[in-house]
Motif scaffolding. Sequence first.
Motif, PDB file in Angstrom:
ATOM      1  N   ARG A   4      -3.481  -3.702 -10.791  1.00 53.86           N
ATOM      2  CA  ARG A   4      -3.139  -2.435 -10.117  1.00 53.86           C
ATOM      3  C   ARG A   4      -4.380  -1.843  -9.454  1.00 53.86           C
ATOM      4  NH1 ARG A   4       0.601   1.829 -13.061  1.00 53.86           N
ATOM      5  NH2 ARG A   4       1.827  -0.035 -12.943  1.00 53.86           N
ATOM      6  N   GLU A   5      -5.509  -1.860 -10.175  1.00 53.93           N
ATOM      7  CA  GLU A   5      -6.764  -1.333  -9.617  1.00 53.93           C
ATOM      8  C   GLU A   5      -7.264  -2.224  -8.475  1.00 53.93           C
ATOM      9  OE1 GLU A   5      -8.618   0.717 -13.647  1.00 53.93           O
ATOM     10  OE2 GLU A   5      -9.001  -1.397 -13.230  1.00 53.93           O
ATOM     11  N   ARG A   6      -7.181  -3.523  -8.669  1.00 50.51           N
ATOM     12  CA  ARG A   6      -7.629  -4.465  -7.640  1.00 50.51           C
ATOM     13  C   ARG A   6      -6.867  -4.246  -6.335  1.00 50.51           C
ATOM     14  NH1 ARG A   6      -9.958  -9.620  -7.645  1.00 50.51           N
ATOM     15  NH2 ARG A   6     -10.054  -9.531  -9.898  1.00 50.51           N
ATOM     16  N   LEU A   7      -5.575  -4.004  -6.454  1.00 49.07           N
ATOM     17  CA  LEU A   7      -4.739  -3.809  -5.269  1.00 49.07           C
ATOM     18  C   LEU A   7      -4.725  -2.355  -4.787  1.00 49.07           C
ATOM     19  CD1 LEU A   7      -1.648  -5.998  -6.219  1.00 49.07           C
ATOM     20  CD2 LEU A   7      -3.599  -6.628  -4.792  1.00 49.07           C
ATOM     21  N   GLU A   8      -5.374  -1.490  -5.579  1.00 48.11           N
ATOM     22  CA  GLU A   8      -5.385  -0.060  -5.285  1.00 48.11           C
ATOM     23  C   GLU A   8      -3.958   0.468  -5.107  1.00 48.11           C
ATOM     24  OE1 GLU A   8      -8.169   0.936  -2.177  1.00 48.11           O
ATOM     25  OE2 GLU A   8      -9.698  -0.387  -3.030  1.00 48.11           O
ATOM     26  N   GLN A   9      -3.123   0.066  -6.070  1.00 51.40           N
ATOM     27  CA  GLN A   9      -1.723   0.449  -6.046  1.00 51.40           C
ATOM     28  C   GLN A   9      -1.471   1.412  -7.193  1.00 51.40           C
ATOM     29  OE1 GLN A   9       0.848  -2.683  -5.142  1.00 51.40           O
ATOM     30  NE2 GLN A   9       2.709  -1.619  -5.752  1.00 51.40           N
ATOM     31  N   ARG A  10      -0.963   2.579  -6.856  1.00 48.54           N
ATOM     32  CA  ARG A  10      -0.716   3.595  -7.897  1.00 48.54           C
ATOM     33  C   ARG A  10       0.436   3.232  -8.807  1.00 48.54           C
ATOM     34  NH1 ARG A  10      -1.320   8.982  -4.279  1.00 48.54           N
ATOM     35  NH2 ARG A  10      -2.204   7.654  -2.708  1.00 48.54           N
ATOM     36  N   ALA A  11       1.472   2.686  -8.208  1.00 47.48           N
ATOM     37  CA  ALA A  11       2.649   2.357  -9.003  1.00 47.48           C
ATOM     38  C   ALA A  11       3.385   1.181  -8.368  1.00 47.48           C
ATOM     39  CB  ALA A  11       3.579   3.560  -9.097  1.00 47.48           C
ATOM     40  N   PHE A  12       4.082   0.456  -9.210  1.00 47.68           N
ATOM     41  CA  PHE A  12       4.961  -0.612  -8.746  1.00 47.68           C
ATOM     42  C   PHE A  12       6.382  -0.064  -8.772  1.00 47.68           C
ATOM     43  CE2 PHE A  12       1.251  -2.897 -10.248  1.00 47.68           C
ATOM     44  CZ  PHE A  12       1.079  -3.862  -9.265  1.00 47.68           C
ATOM     45  N   SER A  13       7.280  -0.724  -8.076  1.00 50.42           N
ATOM     46  CA  SER A  13       8.660  -0.237  -8.033  1.00 50.42           C
ATOM     47  C   SER A  13       9.390  -0.488  -9.345  1.00 50.42           C
ATOM     48  CB  SER A  13       9.419  -0.869  -6.866  1.00 50.42           C
ATOM     49  OG  SER A  13       9.537  -2.269  -7.060  1.00 50.42           O
ATOM     50  N   GLY A  14       8.816  -1.299 -10.195  1.00 53.51           N
ATOM     51  CA  GLY A  14       9.419  -1.564 -11.496  1.00 53.51           C
ATOM     52  C   GLY A  14       8.642  -2.651 -12.218  1.00 53.51           C
ATOM     53  N   GLU A  15       9.087  -2.962 -13.430  1.00 57.02           N
ATOM     54  CA  GLU A  15       8.404  -3.980 -14.227  1.00 57.02           C
ATOM     55  C   GLU A  15       8.478  -5.352 -13.573  1.00 57.02           C
ATOM     56  OE1 GLU A  15      10.247  -3.717 -18.055  1.00 57.02           O
ATOM     57  OE2 GLU A  15       9.022  -2.009 -18.663  1.00 57.02           O
ATOM     58  N   SER A  16       9.614  -5.672 -12.949  1.00 53.05           N
ATOM     59  CA  SER A  16       9.748  -6.972 -12.288  1.00 53.05           C
ATOM     60  C   SER A  16       8.777  -7.080 -11.122  1.00 53.05           C
ATOM     61  CB  SER A  16      11.178  -7.183 -11.784  1.00 53.05           C
ATOM     62  OG  SER A  16      12.056  -7.281 -12.882  1.00 53.05           O
ATOM     63  N   ASP A  17       8.644  -6.020 -10.347  1.00 57.39           N
ATOM     64  CA  ASP A  17       7.702  -5.989  -9.228  1.00 57.39           C
ATOM     65  C   ASP A  17       6.285  -6.218  -9.731  1.00 57.39           C
ATOM     66  OD1 ASP A  17       6.694  -5.580  -6.590  1.00 57.39           O
ATOM     67  OD2 ASP A  17       6.426  -3.437  -7.003  1.00 57.39           O
ATOM     68  N   GLU A  18       5.909  -5.506 -10.768  1.00 58.76           N
ATOM     69  CA  GLU A  18       4.556  -5.646 -11.313  1.00 58.76           C
ATOM     70  C   GLU A  18       4.327  -7.050 -11.862  1.00 58.76           C
ATOM     71  OE1 GLU A  18       1.368  -3.291 -14.158  1.00 58.76           O
ATOM     72  OE2 GLU A  18       3.488  -2.731 -14.280  1.00 58.76           O
ATOM     73  N   ALA A  19       5.325  -7.608 -12.535  1.00 59.56           N
ATOM     74  CA  ALA A  19       5.187  -8.952 -13.109  1.00 59.56           C
ATOM     75  C   ALA A  19       5.025 -10.000 -12.011  1.00 59.56           C
ATOM     76  CB  ALA A  19       6.393  -9.283 -13.983  1.00 59.56           C
ATOM     77  N   VAL A  20       5.861  -9.932 -10.991  1.00 59.40           N
ATOM     78  CA  VAL A  20       5.796 -10.920  -9.911  1.00 59.40           C
ATOM     79  C   VAL A  20       4.492 -10.784  -9.131  1.00 59.40           C
ATOM     80  CG1 VAL A  20       6.838 -11.631  -7.712  1.00 59.40           C
ATOM     81  CG2 VAL A  20       8.285 -11.240  -9.716  1.00 59.40           C
ATOM     82  N   VAL A  21       4.102  -9.565  -8.804  1.00 58.08           N
ATOM     83  CA  VAL A  21       2.842  -9.359  -8.082  1.00 58.08           C
ATOM     84  C   VAL A  21       1.668  -9.864  -8.928  1.00 58.08           C
ATOM     85  CG1 VAL A  21       1.250  -7.609  -7.179  1.00 58.08           C
ATOM     86  CG2 VAL A  21       3.684  -7.493  -6.612  1.00 58.08           C
ATOM     87  N   SER A  22       1.706  -9.625 -10.227  1.00 56.27           N
ATOM     88  CA  SER A  22       0.638 -10.090 -11.110  1.00 56.27           C
ATOM     89  C   SER A  22       0.537 -11.612 -11.116  1.00 56.27           C
ATOM     90  CB  SER A  22       0.856  -9.577 -12.533  1.00 56.27           C
ATOM     91  OG  SER A  22       0.771  -8.174 -12.562  1.00 56.27           O
ATOM     92  N   VAL A  23       1.674 -12.288 -11.188  1.00 53.43           N
ATOM     93  CA  VAL A  23       1.683 -13.753 -11.155  1.00 53.43           C
ATOM     94  C   VAL A  23       1.131 -14.244  -9.815  1.00 53.43           C
ATOM     95  CG1 VAL A  23       3.181 -15.795 -11.095  1.00 53.43           C
ATOM     96  CG2 VAL A  23       3.523 -14.054 -12.854  1.00 53.43           C
ATOM     97  N   LEU A  24       1.544 -13.625  -8.723  1.00 53.75           N
ATOM     98  CA  LEU A  24       1.068 -14.043  -7.397  1.00 53.75           C
ATOM     99  C   LEU A  24      -0.436 -13.828  -7.235  1.00 53.75           C
ATOM    100  CD1 LEU A  24       3.995 -12.734  -5.178  1.00 53.75           C
ATOM    101  CD2 LEU A  24       3.491 -15.117  -5.774  1.00 53.75           C
TER     102      LEU A  24
END
Length: 166
Positions: A4-24
Amino acid sequence: MSIRERLEQRAFSGESDEAVVSVLVAANHLDQQLSTVIAAHGITTDQYNVLRILRGVHPEGHPRHEIARRLIRRAPDVTRMLDRLVRRKLITRVRDPRDARLSVARITPAGLALLKRIDPEVEEVQQQATAMLTPAERKELVRLCERLVGTAEQRGSGAAGQAAVN
């Protein structure tokens, strides 16, 4: 630093979004590290993957469609990639004696020697990338990735490739 800090993203749209972005992000990070090591030997990560696939069946080989099926990531033109490896004398291609319509690619001694030089460096990247994980966490990571790929394949996406086996 968190993703989240690396991408400078305050929030994800949900847990699935955060999980997929993290894997990518993790996959991209590892791919960049491996690409650097492999490129130093004059080949791409996709070419390295082809050589690993062919080493796994050496001294036999595979036709183009089987190599394409086993690639970690889909390559748009496997034939041209194989042609480049033939020109570098890392693989050979011969007609399949059982089906003359097919050519079978086989790794050459030069291809095996190249992998032997690259493998310790790739192993070092892999060890460093997973050093902070316990053996149990590594197994869990593999299990979770297999579930993600299995779910995608069940839904018919087919986008996930199969890793080459040494």
